[in-house]
Design an enzyme around this catalytic site. Structure first.
Site, mmCIF file in Angstrom:
data_model
loop_
_atom_site.group_PDB
_atom_site.id
_atom_site.type_symbol
_atom_site.label_atom_id
_atom_site.label_comp_id
_atom_site.label_asym_id
_atom_site.label_seq_id
_atom_site.Cartn_x
_atom_site.Cartn_y
_atom_site.Cartn_z
ATOM 1 N N LYS A 142 5.708 4.554 0.559
ATOM 2 C CA LYS A 142 5.724 3.098 0.738
ATOM 3 C C LYS A 142 5.586 2.445 -0.635
ATOM 4 O O LYS A 142 4.753 2.879 -1.437
ATOM 5 C CB LYS A 142 4.570 2.691 1.660
ATOM 6 C CG LYS A 142 4.550 1.220 2.046
ATOM 7 C CD LYS A 142 3.394 0.908 3.010
ATOM 8 C CE LYS A 142 3.435 -0.545 3.479
ATOM 9 N NZ LYS A 142 2.367 -0.844 4.446
ATOM 10 N N SER B 52 3.834 -3.525 8.641
ATOM 11 C CA SER B 52 4.546 -3.689 7.385
ATOM 12 C C SER B 52 5.195 -2.410 6.869
ATOM 13 O O SER B 52 6.093 -2.480 6.022
ATOM 14 C CB SER B 52 3.578 -4.196 6.326
ATOM 15 O OG SER B 52 2.632 -3.198 5.996
ATOM 16 N N SER C 154 -0.295 -1.860 10.484
ATOM 17 C CA SER C 154 0.952 -1.645 9.741
ATOM 18 C C SER C 154 1.457 -0.206 9.696
ATOM 19 O O SER C 154 2.563 0.039 9.216
ATOM 20 C CB SER C 154 0.784 -2.144 8.307
ATOM 21 O OG SER C 154 0.868 -3.542 8.280
#
EC number: 6.3.5.7
Lengths: 524, 95
Positions: A78, A189, A213
């Site tokens: 990420k 997210s 998330s």
């Protein structure tokens, strides 16, 4: 040879140990899959050269008998984790081009154990969102979006004066292209992480979870995602959003893979003052499948208004699965559940307004000049941050400002205590808690954007455990009537990831979820 | 709770984010909606409840007061928009 991108990480480790294929071969297959998956916009930065270099180092380590627990497994990171020398953007314009001179502890742990970096994946800006739509680098398209492979003549698009002449004589140049009929979000997210893992272009990905998330996108794309207990994974080198809530965790396609990768990611780190100095158990050893006599709490407050009947049905199915494996469901009450979102939307923005004060156009990232220092700050932050991030900074600034601190921030911190106490009471009656992960399946890109609160409701089932710092996992449990995946969530006691994973393994086996997303099925 | 344009301008200033006057009205509406949503916390009885400052009940660790890092000036400056002679450069603040 079998399609290497369809293997789980534990299968791939076994294959490499037997010498059936090398990490370089495994990584090459994934680098190609990353290229083929560009229509998803899952990656912000692809690092194929780095991936292949790391893969050959992993092969060399294996040959010397020095293979780590993640040796040779290609994963995505990420773009919130700092990676030394590789752009780290947090999905924001304000950090575009930022190349950290240091490596986050979590990624350093993964590289220490031999993992291979395929690239940095997309996310909601500063991890603020539930759809991946707030990224400066554009939304991520879920591989579950419906579409078809079409043949198109790539030569036909060149326009201009001479083109009519050349068009008359040129050969057709057919290319195959994926065309979406409806673009769905992968959740957020950690949307790029979720899409990359579901699309079989990364074997796993790191995610971070502040209010859901990791778990909500895992549910949206039919993969496994675990947020460990706050303090398990070091936050050092992860771009901060809300420091009392942020936790890293793995996103994988199997529970066993999640146990494997979590073991590599976590561990005590003196560089994070909230990192917990506690031995890391062998999470894989916990996956015995034996949950006889375990008490599974079913919180009555998680039946929210307007929740689709099929989610309720899947939840009941989950209860039945655990019951047939010998667990005992017990009804529990978490009375402050309905206040969790409101609490979160004070605490998280407050911490974000403080954390994001560092983006001032001086030390790193974007600078937009102004007539003086103050105007330079204001211009930089106005241009560098997106709408949702600005909204949250301003809410956070307001609730922390003189005259409002007690009414909002202090109140929220008190309700947060109440929410944590609810869980403490509940765990006197049960060992784990079973709930749906999200109140819906994935929605289309563009939906819910004009109403921030409708978007916030995505996290209604994940936020309470975040506020209490508890571990939680989402496991794919089935498909809804719209053909999209739905996950079930298991929450555990603090630092009892082992039991959470064990129950998740039982759910996984009972659900036997193995449907490929259309985008992957079409790739063959 | 309903925010007016003046309050939005004040918050924007405190947060050091330029918000053009034309956008203040709209933003006031959005922020007011969020504040109205969180207002429901007033229903919760919190008399005598300790505000949570840490989810894990642990003390902060102490360490010897020793230098553990440093000597990396160029790395620290490597991402700065503007530097000169080993320093960050900002617009002039003293006349």
């Amino acid at each position: 040879m079998t399609d290497l991108t369809k293997l789980s990480m534990t299968e791939a480790l076994a294959g490499m140990a037997k010498g059936e294929f090398t990490s370089v071969e495994l990584t090459e297959a994934h680098v190609r899959a990353v290229e083929a998956s560009r229509p998803l916009n899952a990656f912000i930065t692809e690092t194929p050269d780095q991936a292949l270099a790391m893969a050959s180092r992993a092969d060399a380590a294996r040959a010397k008998g020095e293979a780590g627990s993640m040796n040779g497994l290609p994963i995505a990171v990420k773009d919130l984790f700092c990676t030394a020398g590789f752009q780290t953007t947090a999905g924001s314009h304000i950090l575009e081009g930022f190349k950290p001179p240091y490596e986050s502890t979590v990624t350093a742990n993964l590289w220490r154990d031999g993992a291979v970096m395929l690239g940095k994946v997309n996310l909601d800006e500063f991890a603020m969102g539930s759809s991946n739509m707030t990224s400066h680098f554009g939304p991520v398209v879920s591989p579950w979006s419906p579409g078809t492979l079409v043949q198109r003549d790539a030569g036909a698009e060149e326009g201009g004066f001479l083109s009519e002449l050349t068009a008359a004589v040129r050969q057709p140049h057919p290319v195959q292209e994926w065309q979406w009929t409806r673009k769905l979000v992968p959740g957020g997210s950690s949307g790029g992480s979720a899409a990359a893992v579901a699309a079989r272009c990364a074997m796993a990905a790191t995610g971070t979870d502040t209010g859901g998330s990791i778990r909500q996108p895992a549910s949206f794309v039919g993969i496994v995602g675990i947020k460990p207990t706050y303090g398990r994974c070091s936050r050092w080198g992860i771009v901060a959003f809300a420091s009392s809530l942020d936790q890293a965790g793995p996103m994988t396609r199997t529970v066993d893979d999640a146990a494997l990768m979590l073991g590599s990611m976590c561990g005590f780190d003196p560089k994070d003052s909230t990192s917990v100095d506690m031995a890391v158990p062998d999470f894989r050893a916990a996956l015995t499948g034996d949950i006889r006599g375990l008490k599974v709490g079913i919180p009555k407050e998680y039946r929210v208004d307007g929740m689709p009947a099929e989610i309720e049905k899947l939840w009941r199915q989950g209860i039945d699965w655990l019951k047939s494996a010998g667990a005992e469901p017990v009804e529990i009450s978490l009375p402050h559940t309905k206040y969790a979102l409101a609490t979160y939307y004070i605490v998280a923005p407050a911490e974000c307004s403080s954390n994001l004060a560092r983006y001032d156009g001086v030390r790193f990232g974007l600078r937009v000049e102004g007539k003086d220092l103050k105007e330079m700050y204001e211009n930089t932050r106005a241009e560098g941050f997106g709408e949702e991030v600005k909204r949250r900074i301003m809410i956070g600034t307001y609730v922390l400002s003189a005259g409002y601190y007690d009414a909002y921030y202090l109140k929220a911190q008190q309700v947060r205590t109440r929410i944590a106490q609810d869980f403490e009471e509940a765990y006197k009656l049960c060992d784990v808690i079973l709930t749906p992960t999200a109140p819906s399946t994935a929605f289309a890109i563009g939906e819910k954007m004009d109403d921030p609160i409708a978007m916030y409701l995505n996290d209604v089932f994940t936020v309470p455990a975040s506020l209490a710092g508890l571990p939680g996992i989402s496991v794919p449990a089935g498909l809804a009537s719209d053909g999209l995946p739905l996950g079930l969530q298991i929450l555990g006691r603090p630092f009892d990831e082992a039991t959470v994973l064990k129950v998740a393994g039982v759910l996984e086996q009972a659900a036997d979820f193995n449907t490929l997303p259309p985008f992957v099925a079409a790739r063959g | 709770m309903s925010l007016d344009k003046a309050t939005v301008a004040k918050i924007a200033h405190l947060a050091r984010i330029k918000v053009p006057e034309a956008d203040q009205e709209h933003l006031a509406g959005e922020l007011s909606n969020i504040l109205n949503f969180v207002e429901q916390l007033n229903e919760v009885d919190t008399v005598g409840v300790q505000p949570m400052t840490s989810v894990a009940p642990h003390k902060l660790r102490r360490r010897p007061d020793a230098v553990t890092d440093g000597g990396v000036r160029d790395a620290v400056l490597s991402n700065a928009p503007e530097t000169a002679e080993g320093f960050f450069v900002v617009p002039k603040v003293v006349e």
